[in-house]
Design a protein around this motif. Structure first.
Motif, PDB file in Angstrom:
ATOM      1  N   LYS A 193       0.802  -1.224   0.000  1.00 23.19           N
ATOM      2  CA  LYS A 193       0.000   0.000   0.000  1.00 23.19           C
ATOM      3  C   LYS A 193       0.832   1.270   0.000  1.00 23.19           C
ATOM      4  O   LYS A 193       0.330   2.334  -0.344  1.00 23.19           O
ATOM      5  N   GLU A 194       2.095   1.174   0.414  1.00 27.68           N
ATOM      6  CA  GLU A 194       2.953   2.353   0.477  1.00 27.68           C
ATOM      7  C   GLU A 194       4.308   2.037  -0.138  1.00 27.68           C
ATOM      8  O   GLU A 194       4.934   1.024   0.194  1.00 27.68           O
ATOM      9  N   ILE A 195       4.760   2.903  -1.042  1.00 25.70           N
ATOM     10  CA  ILE A 195       6.014   2.677  -1.763  1.00 25.70           C
ATOM     11  C   ILE A 195       6.859   3.946  -1.706  1.00 25.70           C
ATOM     12  O   ILE A 195       6.362   5.043  -1.950  1.00 25.70           O
ATOM     13  N   LEU A 196       8.124   3.797  -1.372  1.00 29.14           N
ATOM     14  CA  LEU A 196       9.086   4.898  -1.440  1.00 29.14           C
ATOM     15  C   LEU A 196       9.884   4.693  -2.722  1.00 29.14           C
ATOM     16  O   LEU A 196      10.685   3.769  -2.831  1.00 29.14           O
ATOM     17  N   LEU A 197       9.653   5.562  -3.695  1.00 31.47           N
ATOM     18  CA  LEU A 197      10.204   5.404  -5.041  1.00 31.47           C
ATOM     19  C   LEU A 197      11.362   6.366  -5.253  1.00 31.47           C
ATOM     20  O   LEU A 197      11.276   7.542  -4.907  1.00 31.47           O
ATOM     21  N   GLU A 198      12.430   5.881  -5.834  1.00 28.37           N
ATOM     22  CA  GLU A 198      13.600   6.731  -6.077  1.00 28.37           C
ATOM     23  C   GLU A 198      13.234   7.925  -6.948  1.00 28.37           C
ATOM     24  O   GLU A 198      12.464   7.802  -7.907  1.00 28.37           O
ATOM     25  N   LYS A 199      13.781   9.077  -6.600  1.00 27.88           N
ATOM     26  CA  LYS A 199      13.570  10.307  -7.369  1.00 27.88           C
ATOM     27  C   LYS A 199      14.186  10.165  -8.762  1.00 27.88           C
ATOM     28  O   LYS A 199      15.158   9.435  -8.912  1.00 27.88           O
ATOM     29  N   PRO A 200      13.659  10.781  -9.771  1.00 27.05           N
ATOM     30  CA  PRO A 200      12.452  11.621  -9.790  1.00 27.05           C
ATOM     31  C   PRO A 200      11.170  10.846 -10.050  1.00 27.05           C
ATOM     32  O   PRO A 200      10.143  11.446 -10.335  1.00 27.05           O
ATOM     33  N   GLY A 201      11.215   9.499  -9.985  1.00 22.84           N
ATOM     34  CA  GLY A 201      10.002   8.690 -10.106  1.00 22.84           C
ATOM     35  C   GLY A 201       9.719   8.162 -11.494  1.00 22.84           C
ATOM     36  O   GLY A 201       8.925   7.241 -11.668  1.00 22.84           O
ATOM     37  N   GLY A 202      10.366   8.749 -12.504  1.00 22.66           N
ATOM     38  CA  GLY A 202      10.145   8.310 -13.881  1.00 22.66           C
ATOM     39  C   GLY A 202      11.175   8.928 -14.794  1.00 22.66           C
ATOM     40  O   GLY A 202      11.846   9.894 -14.440  1.00 22.66           O
TER      41      GLY A 202
ATOM     42  N   LYS B  48      -0.275   4.545  -1.963  1.00 12.11           N
ATOM     43  CA  LYS B  48       0.447   5.816  -1.943  1.00 12.11           C
ATOM     44  C   LYS B  48       1.901   5.598  -2.356  1.00 12.11           C
ATOM     45  O   LYS B  48       2.582   4.714  -1.832  1.00 12.11           O
ATOM     46  N   ILE B  49       2.351   6.401  -3.325  1.00 11.68           N
ATOM     47  CA  ILE B  49       3.754   6.384  -3.731  1.00 11.68           C
ATOM     48  C   ILE B  49       4.377   7.715  -3.327  1.00 11.68           C
ATOM     49  O   ILE B  49       3.808   8.783  -3.577  1.00 11.68           O
ATOM     50  N   TYR B  50       5.549   7.634  -2.686  1.00 10.84           N
ATOM     51  CA  TYR B  50       6.267   8.830  -2.265  1.00 10.84           C
ATOM     52  C   TYR B  50       7.619   8.878  -2.972  1.00 10.84           C
ATOM     53  O   TYR B  50       8.244   7.843  -3.224  1.00 10.84           O
TER      54      TYR B  50
ATOM     55  N   LEU C 193       7.790  14.108   3.113  1.00 11.73           N
ATOM     56  CA  LEU C 193       7.827  13.400   1.831  1.00 11.73           C
ATOM     57  C   LEU C 193       6.841  14.033   0.841  1.00 11.73           C
ATOM     58  O   LEU C 193       5.824  14.597   1.243  1.00 11.73           O
ATOM     59  N   ILE C 194       7.123  13.920  -0.432  1.00 15.04           N
ATOM     60  CA  ILE C 194       6.201  14.380  -1.458  1.00 15.04           C
ATOM     61  C   ILE C 194       5.595  13.168  -2.161  1.00 15.04           C
ATOM     62  O   ILE C 194       6.303  12.221  -2.532  1.00 15.04           O
ATOM     63  N   SER C 195       4.281  13.180  -2.308  1.00  9.50           N
ATOM     64  CA  SER C 195       3.607  12.062  -2.972  1.00  9.50           C
ATOM     65  C   SER C 195       3.743  12.188  -4.485  1.00  9.50           C
ATOM     66  O   SER C 195       4.015  13.267  -5.021  1.00  9.50           O
ATOM     67  N   LEU C 196       3.535  11.083  -5.169  1.00  2.75           N
ATOM     68  CA  LEU C 196       3.551  11.093  -6.636  1.00  2.75           C
ATOM     69  C   LEU C 196       2.512  12.059  -7.176  1.00  2.75           C
ATOM     70  O   LEU C 196       2.775  12.807  -8.125  1.00  2.75           O
ATOM     71  N   GLN C 197       1.338  12.092  -6.572  1.00  6.80           N
ATOM     72  CA  GLN C 197       0.267  12.982  -7.013  1.00  6.80           C
ATOM     73  C   GLN C 197       0.696  14.449  -6.910  1.00  6.80           C
ATOM     74  O   GLN C 197       0.471  15.235  -7.829  1.00  6.80           O
ATOM     75  N   GLU C 198       1.327  14.815  -5.802  1.00  5.47           N
ATOM     76  CA  GLU C 198       1.808  16.188  -5.628  1.00  5.47           C
ATOM     77  C   GLU C 198       2.920  16.504  -6.625  1.00  5.47           C
ATOM     78  O   GLU C 198       3.007  17.617  -7.160  1.00  5.47           O
ATOM     79  N   HIS C 199       3.781  15.540  -6.872  1.00  6.83           N
ATOM     80  CA  HIS C 199       4.891  15.693  -7.804  1.00  6.83           C
ATOM     81  C   HIS C 199       4.372  15.975  -9.213  1.00  6.83           C
ATOM     82  O   HIS C 199       4.868  16.874  -9.901  1.00  6.83           O
TER      83      HIS C 199
END
Length: 232
Positions: free
Chosen positions: A3-12, A33-35, A211-217
């Motif tokens: 349910k929760e993932i900490l993804l390396e920046k910048p995410g894509g 939620k992805i952060y 942390l910043i979420s993927l949605q906010e990013h």
């Protein structure tokens, strides 16, 4: 079932990839939620700056520079898609910290020049601009990838200017003074571990603060595109 993932920046790799990931997330489950792991948010220098900014009553303005040393970047070491989106892949580390402390951008005016000067980043090599944030702070930025420079940030309050240069350290210039002094910080965790990683991991496991979420990013990516000219 995660349910929760900490993804390396910048995410894509590209803006399009990040948007596709976010849309896929919405379809799969609203509970996931992805952060993004922008670890400079968790430097000891950043923590101390946040404390001082709060004590001083907030930021009035800020400036940052994301100049890249393009002569030291070897094309053969990176896929073409990464090189053509180098702002997102690398410079966004600086920009994320700038907006983390200074507020989410509301307005921005950008100028880009130097098209075709860098063989792997054809859309530009010199970037300048200004804008305002939701914290009522004005900001300016510049970066010249075809000249000298380095990453740095400056934040102004009513009492002082805070300087990140290098970003692991914090200096100040007090109002009505020309003297620049180092601020003592407890950076023991940044020395023992990779800077920011301990506090970032702790935040992810405990409360997600900072942390910043993927949605906010994704919501700020059009500002990134305006600054960089990267349109993928």
């Amino acid at each position: 079932g995660v349910k929760e993932i900490l993804l390396e920046k910048p995410g894509g790799t590209t803006v399009s990839e990040l948007k596709d990931l976010n849309n896929s997330l919405k379809r799969i489950s609203p509970d996931i939620k992805i952060y993004l792991a922008y670890n400079r948010r968790f430097y000891a220098s950043t923590k101390k700056a946040k404390e001082i900014i709060k004590e001083d009553g907030g930021i009035t303005s800020f400036h940052f520079d994301f100049t890249e040393w393009t002569d030291s970047i070897k094309e053969e070491n990176y896929p073409r898609i990464i090189l053509s989106n180098w702002f997102l892949a690398n410079s966004s580390h600086v920009v994320d910290l700038a907006f983390f402390l200074g507020g989410h951008p509301k307005k921005i005016s950008s100028i880009i020049s130097g098209a075709n000067k860098i063989s792997w980043h054809l859309n530009g090599s010199s970037f300048v601009g200004s804008g305002s944030t939701d914290k009522e702070a004005l900001f300016t930025y510049n970066a010249d990838w075809d000249s000298a420079g380095r990453w740095f940030l400056e934040f102004r309050t009513k009492k002082r200017k805070l300087i990140f240069c290098p970003m692991e350290e914090l200096k100040e210039q007090k109002r009505n003074s020309v003297k620049i002094e180092s601020i003592v910080i407890d950076n023991s965790l940044d020395i023992k571990f990779k800077p920011g990683f301990y506090e970032q991991t702790k935040s992810f496991l405990e409360n997600k603060k900072g942390l910043i979420s993927l949605q906010e990013h994704v919501k700020r990516l059009h500002f990134f595109q305006s600054m960089s000219g990267e349109i993928n």
